[in-house]
Design a protein around this motif. Structure first.
Motif, PDB file in Angstrom:
ATOM      1  N   ILE A 176     -11.232 -28.206  17.213  1.00  0.00           N
ATOM      2  CA  ILE A 176     -12.150 -29.286  16.906  1.00  0.00           C
ATOM      3  C   ILE A 176     -12.185 -30.268  18.060  1.00  0.00           C
ATOM      4  CG2 ILE A 176     -11.854 -29.070  14.410  1.00  0.00           C
ATOM      5  CD1 ILE A 176      -9.942 -31.454  14.507  1.00  0.00           C
ATOM      6  N   CYS A 177     -13.306 -31.022  18.097  1.00  0.00           N
ATOM      7  CA  CYS A 177     -13.481 -31.993  19.165  1.00  0.00           C
ATOM      8  C   CYS A 177     -14.105 -33.266  18.587  1.00  0.00           C
ATOM      9  CB  CYS A 177     -14.366 -31.429  20.275  1.00  0.00           C
ATOM     10  SG  CYS A 177     -14.762 -32.626  21.606  1.00  0.00           S
ATOM     11  N   GLY A 178     -13.550 -34.433  18.952  1.00  0.00           N
ATOM     12  CA  GLY A 178     -14.124 -35.716  18.565  1.00  0.00           C
ATOM     13  C   GLY A 178     -14.651 -36.438  19.787  1.00  0.00           C
ATOM     14  N   GLY A 179     -15.749 -37.196  19.619  1.00  0.00           N
ATOM     15  CA  GLY A 179     -16.347 -37.845  20.784  1.00  0.00           C
ATOM     16  C   GLY A 179     -16.452 -39.347  20.655  1.00  0.00           C
ATOM     17  N   GLN A 180     -16.162 -39.926  19.523  1.00  0.00           N
ATOM     18  CA  GLN A 180     -16.265 -41.371  19.359  1.00  0.00           C
ATOM     19  C   GLN A 180     -15.040 -41.884  18.612  1.00  0.00           C
ATOM     20  OE1 GLN A 180     -19.803 -42.090  17.104  1.00  0.00           O
ATOM     21  NE2 GLN A 180     -19.047 -41.022  15.274  1.00  0.00           N
ATOM     22  N   LYS A 181     -14.904 -43.233  18.567  1.00  0.00           N
ATOM     23  CA  LYS A 181     -13.773 -43.808  17.880  1.00  0.00           C
ATOM     24  C   LYS A 181     -13.835 -43.467  16.406  1.00  0.00           C
ATOM     25  CE  LYS A 181     -13.171 -47.829  20.919  1.00  0.00           C
ATOM     26  NZ  LYS A 181     -13.137 -49.321  20.992  1.00  0.00           N
ATOM     27  N   GLY A 182     -12.631 -43.417  15.801  1.00  0.00           N
ATOM     28  CA  GLY A 182     -12.571 -43.145  14.375  1.00  0.00           C
ATOM     29  C   GLY A 182     -11.808 -41.863  14.095  1.00  0.00           C
ATOM     30  N   TRP A 183     -11.833 -41.465  12.823  1.00  0.00           N
ATOM     31  CA  TRP A 183     -11.085 -40.283  12.410  1.00  0.00           C
ATOM     32  C   TRP A 183     -11.831 -39.009  12.820  1.00  0.00           C
ATOM     33  CZ3 TRP A 183      -6.244 -40.233  10.587  1.00  0.00           C
ATOM     34  CH2 TRP A 183      -5.715 -41.409  10.099  1.00  0.00           C
ATOM     35  N   GLU A 227      -8.804 -43.875  19.357  1.00  0.00           N
ATOM     36  CA  GLU A 227      -8.867 -45.282  19.710  1.00  0.00           C
ATOM     37  C   GLU A 227      -9.945 -45.579  20.736  1.00  0.00           C
ATOM     38  OE1 GLU A 227      -7.216 -47.502  18.183  1.00  0.00           O
ATOM     39  OE2 GLU A 227      -5.805 -46.216  17.092  1.00  0.00           O
ATOM     40  N   GLU A 228     -10.360 -44.531  21.441  1.00  0.00           N
ATOM     41  CA  GLU A 228     -11.344 -44.725  22.500  1.00  0.00           C
ATOM     42  C   GLU A 228     -12.460 -43.699  22.353  1.00  0.00           C
ATOM     43  OE1 GLU A 228      -9.388 -44.423  26.222  1.00  0.00           O
ATOM     44  OE2 GLU A 228      -8.111 -46.203  25.899  1.00  0.00           O
ATOM     45  N   VAL A 229     -13.564 -44.048  22.998  1.00  0.00           N
ATOM     46  CA  VAL A 229     -14.692 -43.109  23.044  1.00  0.00           C
ATOM     47  C   VAL A 229     -14.418 -42.086  24.128  1.00  0.00           C
ATOM     48  CG1 VAL A 229     -17.157 -42.845  23.466  1.00  0.00           C
ATOM     49  CG2 VAL A 229     -16.321 -44.852  22.219  1.00  0.00           C
ATOM     50  N   GLY A 230     -14.687 -40.832  23.833  1.00  0.00           N
ATOM     51  CA  GLY A 230     -14.486 -39.742  24.775  1.00  0.00           C
ATOM     52  C   GLY A 230     -14.078 -38.472  24.039  1.00  0.00           C
TER      53      GLY A 230
END
Length: 339
Positions: free
Chosen positions: A263-270, A290-293
């Motif tokens: 999985i991959c996350g790109g913005q702050k949050g869960w 905690e950070e965007v990326g």
């Protein structure tokens, strides 16, 4: 009439004699000679009358004979009249019958003429048939000669046929044995083919592997409820166990399966996901960014599944993922071995 006249004359003479006797008695003037003369005359008249009576009797007898004959003829004539009447009636019937016979005769004569014409044609046909019969008889003679030759050949063929039949009987016996062996081989072949089919089916069921990507749309979530992830980009799906329309993997056979996800996350949050076996959650992976990326997470699981068990991935409510054509989010799995 003549006899009646003579009788009247005799009576007159007798009356005349009686009157003479009275006159002689009264007057006694008549002489004995005159009496004797008159008596002689009377005797002659009596003899003549007797002769005439005899003649009348003969004539009467003849007349009676003729009358009897006439009556007989009359009876005969009456009988003839009756017969004539019957004959006339019969004649009328005969005339009617004759008219009918004449009509039939005309029809028969017409039919005879037609038959004569037909007979003429048949006579010509008969001549033709006689000619053909002669040719046929000649050909029959030739065929009889040929048949005699063929009979000799037939005897030879019968001898050969007897030998062939004997050999055929031996071959039939041998073929019966071979047929029994063939039946046994066919039974074994059928069993082998069935077993092969089962093995092919089993081998096809054992070939299970898939690899998929999530989406090209960018952000996925957050949603206000848990959402099943449908990995729509199918790169490998051997055995067709994964359904991209539902996002569910269904085990075709009982066995041990290996599953892996990234999985991959790109913005702050869960960011994260949950792994479900049927309706049972068996894994929850997640963290807060905690950070965007771009940030990645990979995990795997080995599960024993029964045929028909299902595996699917769920995005919890409030969580987000990021994906593009680079395939940051993947879901894959395969059958390790059957049980």
């Amino acid at each position: 009439m003549r006899a009646v006249g003579l009788l009247l004359l005799l009576l007159a003479l007798c009356g005349s004699g009686a009157q003479g006797e009275l006159q002689e008695t009264e007057t006694t003037k008549t002489t004995t000679a005159d009496i004797w003369a008159e008596m002689s005359l009377l005797r002659d008249m009596v003899e003549e009358l007797n002769a005439y009576v005899d003649l009348l009797q003969r004539e009467n007898s003849e007349l009676q004979t003729r009358l009897s004959s006439s009556e007989s003829k009359i009876e005969t004539l009456m009988s003839l009249e009756t017969r004539l009447t019957a004959t006339e009636s019969k004649t009328s019937d005969l005339e009617t019958e004759n008219a009918d016979l004449q009509t039939r005769l005309s029809s028969s004569e017409s039919k005879i003429e037609m038959l004569e014409r037909e007979n003429a044609v048949q006579a010509a046909d008969l001549m033709s048939l006689e000619t053909r019969l002669t040719a046929t008889e000649s050909k029959t003679s030739d065929l009889e000669t040929e048949n005699a030759v063929q009979a000799a050949d037939l005897m030879s063929l019968e001898t050969r046929l007897t030998a062939t039949e004997s050999k055929t009987s031996d071959l039939e016996t041998e073929n019966a044995v071979q047929a029994a062996d063939l039946m046994s081989l066919e039974t074994r072949l059928t069993a082998t083919m069935n077993r092969t089919s089962d093995l092919e089916t089993e081998n096809a069921e054992r070939k299970v592997a898939f690899y998929t990507g999530l989406t090209d749309s960018g952000h996925v979530g957050p949603f206000n409820t848990d959402t099943t992830l449908k990995y729509s980009k199918v790169f490998t799906n051997i055995g067709d166990a994964y359904n991209p329309s539902t996002g569910f993997f269904t085990a075709p056979v009982r066995g041990v399966y290996y599953f892996q996800f990234t999985i991959c996350g790109g913005q702050k949050g869960w960011m994260g996901l949950q792994v479900f076996k049927n309706n049972q959650r068996i894994m929850w992976n997640g963290e807060i960014k905690e950070e965007v990326g771009e940030e990645y997470m990979t995990n795997s699981v080995v599960l024993e599944l029964m045929a028909g068990d299902q595996i699917h991935l769920v995005l919890p409510w409030g969580y987000t993922l990021w994906d593009s054509s680079k395939n940051y989010n993947t879901f894959s799995g395969s059958l390790l071995f059957t049980l």
